[in-house]
Enzyme design. Structure first.
Site, short mmCIF file in Angstrom:
data_model
loop_
_atom_site.label_atom_id
_atom_site.label_comp_id
_atom_site.label_asym_id
_atom_site.label_seq_id
_atom_site.Cartn_x
_atom_site.Cartn_y
_atom_site.Cartn_z
N VAL A 15 0.87 -1.17 0.00
CA VAL A 15 0.00 0.00 0.00
C VAL A 15 0.91 1.22 0.00
O VAL A 15 1.87 1.29 0.78
CB VAL A 15 -0.96 -0.03 1.20
CG1 VAL A 15 -1.61 1.33 1.42
CG2 VAL A 15 -2.06 -1.07 0.95
N ASP A 16 0.65 2.15 -0.91
CA ASP A 16 1.49 3.34 -1.07
C ASP A 16 0.91 4.51 -0.29
O ASP A 16 -0.28 4.83 -0.42
CB ASP A 16 1.58 3.73 -2.55
CG ASP A 16 2.34 2.70 -3.38
OD1 ASP A 16 3.00 1.83 -2.78
OD2 ASP A 16 2.26 2.78 -4.62
N LYS A 43 5.48 -3.12 -6.77
CA LYS A 43 5.87 -3.25 -8.18
C LYS A 43 5.14 -4.42 -8.87
O LYS A 43 4.70 -4.31 -10.00
CB LYS A 43 7.38 -3.39 -8.29
CG LYS A 43 8.07 -2.11 -7.84
CD LYS A 43 9.56 -2.17 -7.91
CE LYS A 43 10.20 -1.01 -7.16
NZ LYS A 43 9.83 0.33 -7.62
N ASP A 249 3.58 12.98 -11.53
CA ASP A 249 4.01 11.97 -10.56
C ASP A 249 4.53 10.76 -11.35
O ASP A 249 3.76 10.09 -12.03
CB ASP A 249 2.81 11.57 -9.67
CG ASP A 249 3.17 10.52 -8.63
OD1 ASP A 249 4.36 10.17 -8.51
OD2 ASP A 249 2.25 10.05 -7.94
N GLY A 254 7.64 2.90 -14.30
CA GLY A 254 8.39 1.71 -14.70
C GLY A 254 7.49 0.49 -14.71
O GLY A 254 7.59 -0.38 -15.58
N ASP A 255 6.60 0.41 -13.74
CA ASP A 255 5.68 -0.74 -13.65
C ASP A 255 4.68 -0.70 -14.81
O ASP A 255 4.32 -1.75 -15.37
CB ASP A 255 4.94 -0.72 -12.31
CG ASP A 255 5.91 -0.77 -11.14
OD1 ASP A 255 6.97 -1.40 -11.29
OD2 ASP A 255 5.60 -0.17 -10.10
N SER A 285 1.06 7.40 -17.79
CA SER A 285 0.84 7.16 -16.35
C SER A 285 1.45 8.28 -15.50
O SER A 285 1.02 8.49 -14.37
CB SER A 285 1.44 5.80 -15.93
OG SER A 285 2.83 5.91 -15.76
N GLY A 290 -0.44 9.12 -8.32
CA GLY A 290 -0.64 7.76 -7.82
C GLY A 290 0.03 6.73 -8.72
O GLY A 290 0.65 7.08 -9.73
N SER A 294 -3.08 5.79 -11.74
CA SER A 294 -2.65 6.67 -12.84
C SER A 294 -2.54 5.90 -14.16
O SER A 294 -2.24 6.49 -15.20
CB SER A 294 -1.27 7.27 -12.50
OG SER A 294 -0.26 6.28 -12.58
#
Ligand code: RIB
Length: 312
Positions: A15-16, A43, A249, A254-255, A285, A290, A294
């Site tokens: 959770v971010d 990730k 953001d 990368g993900d 994204s 987020g 995103s």
């Protein structure tokens, strides 16, 4: 999409907890932030969601803590239609969390507390083995134990399944454990940590990709953020330019790249087109706040792809 790819992610879910501020605090200093965002991340989970939004059937193998975040994360996966039959809740450990700090230019700093992600073991891969064998692609990152990553690379190889390894976050590696993967996709920092070589220019990026190929990787895709991506194999290397966007953001870009690349490639697109499309998906994204929230839907992506004529 001509073929619906079947993609498994054996990886992390966090959770971010994202704070937006004008600058990062100095040691010992307290500052006010402007905004806070709580969202699903990690990730592995991010790559699974990106792949699902791009149209793949997605199977997630992950571990979560027996806490508020664990149950909520399972529900989040299910809301996207991701197969959670091998997402397990474990006792005595927290779910993975990631405090994230974002500056006004979109640049981020992340601390990951792995929690339950660290309990994902080779036995969990075996338990999911029958389902994994039906997959076209297995995607791995570095937020779970290295023994599990190495085991899964070998599993993919033995079963003729395409394997993508994203060595994020950066950690030194034993290349012999991982170089049976079909694609090795680090960013600049990860490539620098693994090779010990700097990646400040295209020339350095090429040298670094060559060093990774010399470690036995078959194909290296070095992501260079706003400078594009370098696709390298023992035969050739090519720089894929970036799509211009105004980032707010960059967390999870990368993900977004990895998850969408797995789908575009799995759908049978030529490799270079898959990279170009993934570059646009990742760039889009960064225009929203987020991580998972995103990521564009496939329809939104296709409309932007058409608008831009498919060229950076
Ligand atoms: O790549 C971004 C991700 O890194 C975040 O979602 C955070 O959870 C960390 O894993």
């Amino acid at each position: 999409m001509s073929k619906v790819p079947k993609i498994a992610v054996v990886g992390s879910a966090n959770v971010d907890l994202t704070t937006f501020s004008d600058r990062f605090p100095r040691p010992g200093e307290t500052i006010f932030g402007q905004k806070f965002d709580l969202g699903f991340g990690g990730k592995g989970a991010n790559q699974a969601v990106a792949a699902r939004l791009c149209g793949a059937d997605v199977f997630m193998v992950a571990k979560l803590g027996n806490d508020l975040f664990g149950e909520a994360t399972v529900k989040n996966f299910a809301s996207f239609g991701i197969d959670t039959s091998h997402v397990r809740i474990v006792n005595g450990v927290s779910s993975g969390v990631a405090p994230i700090f974002v500056e006004p230019n979109g640049q981020n700093r992340i601390i990951v507390v792995k929690g339950a992600n660290d309990t994902l073991k080779p036995a969990d891969v075996d338990a999911a083995g029958e389902a994994l064998k039906r997959m076209d692609t297995i995607v791995l990152q570095f937020e779970i134990p290295m023994e599990t990553i190495a085991y899964t690379v070998q599993f993919a190889k033995s079963n003729g399944i395409r394997c993508i390894v994203n060595p994020a976050p950066a950690q030194p590696i034993d290349p012999r454990q991982l170089n049976a993967a079909d694609y090795f996709i680090p960013n600049e920092t990860e490539a620098e940590v693994i090779t010990g070589l700097p990646v400040h220019s295209f020339d350095e990026a090429k040298k670094c990709a060559t060093a990774l190929l010399q470690l036995g990787f078959r194909k290296v895709l070095l992501t260079l953020g706003s400078r594009g991506a370098l696709l390298a194999s023992p035969e050739s290397s090519e720089l894929i330019p970036p799509f211009p966007v105004n980032p707010v953001d960059t967390t999870g870009a990368g993900d977004a790249f990895i998850g969408s690349f797995a789908v575009f490639l799995g759908a049978g697109l030529p490799e270079k087109e898959a990279v170009i499309r993934a570059s646009l998906y990742a760039a889009l994204s960064t225009t929203k706040v987020g991580t998972q929230k995103s990521f564009p839907t496939r329809a939104a992506f296709e409309s932007e792809w058409d608008k831009r004529g498919g060229t950076p």
